[in-house]
Design a protein around this motif. Structure first.
Motif, PDB file in Angstrom:
ATOM      1  N   ALA A   1      81.711  81.431  22.261  1.00  0.00           N
ATOM      2  CA  ALA A   1      80.247  81.634  22.968  1.00  0.00           C
ATOM      3  C   ALA A   1      80.442  81.713  24.297  1.00  0.00           C
TER       4      ALA A   1
ATOM      5  N   SER B   1      75.960  80.282  26.763  1.00  0.00           N
ATOM      6  CA  SER B   1      76.510  80.004  25.477  1.00  0.00           C
ATOM      7  C   SER B   1      75.318  80.117  24.192  1.00  0.00           C
ATOM      8  N   GLU B   2      74.495  79.455  24.645  1.00  0.00           N
ATOM      9  CA  GLU B   2      73.337  79.170  23.679  1.00  0.00           C
ATOM     10  C   GLU B   2      72.558  80.512  23.481  1.00  0.00           C
TER      11      GLU B   2
ATOM     12  N   SER C   1      74.736  82.886  21.507  1.00  0.00           N
ATOM     13  CA  SER C   1      74.710  82.337  20.203  1.00  0.00           C
ATOM     14  C   SER C   1      73.523  82.877  19.405  1.00  0.00           C
TER      15      SER C   1
ATOM     16  N   THR D   1      73.607  86.656  16.578  1.00  0.00           N
ATOM     17  CA  THR D   1      73.907  86.286  15.314  1.00  0.00           C
ATOM     18  C   THR D   1      74.083  87.500  14.584  1.00  0.00           C
TER      19      THR D   1
END
Length: 120
Positions: A16, A111-112, A115, A119
């Motif tokens: 990610a 990255s978060e 993510s 998804t």
């Protein structure tokens, strides 16, 4: 405090996008479609040792596509760092940089975002 980090592009993007560096002040669009963004942001997932040519292609794709509306300033900065690293990686697809805690935080935010947005 600064830390050395060797960034190997494909595995980190697969994780990610935990790459960092200096932001580019990118003019990449800020109204990308989510599907287009996710396709670009995860383009190297599962590719091991893809090398600089592939990293550059993906970085250029990310820069063309941009980010969706609603991305935080911190995540956008992380996106710009990601693009910079991908487009400036060496022949082996790796980049070595000294990273600040702030830079690490920007990439963590990016990255978060990837993510939570991409998804399956």
């Amino acid at each position: 405090m600064r830390r050395p980090l060797i960034v190997v592009l494909a595995p980190l993007i697969a994780a990610a996008g935990l790459l960092t560096g200096c932001g580019t002040g990118s003019n990449a669009p800020q109204d990308a479609g989510v599907a287009d963004f996710c396709d670009a942001a995860t383009a190297l997932d599962g590719e091991e040792n893809s090398g600089a040519e592939r990293a550059h292609e993906v970085g250029e794709q990310l820069d063309r596509v941009g980010t969706p509306e609603g991305i935080s300033e911190q995540a956008r900065e992380g996106f710009e760092i990601q693009v910079d690293l991908l487009t400036s990686s060496g022949e082996d697809g790796a980049d070595e940089r000294d990273l600040s805690d702030d830079e690490l935080n920007f990439l963590t935010a990016y990255s978060e975002f990837v993510s939570s947005t991409c998804t399956a």
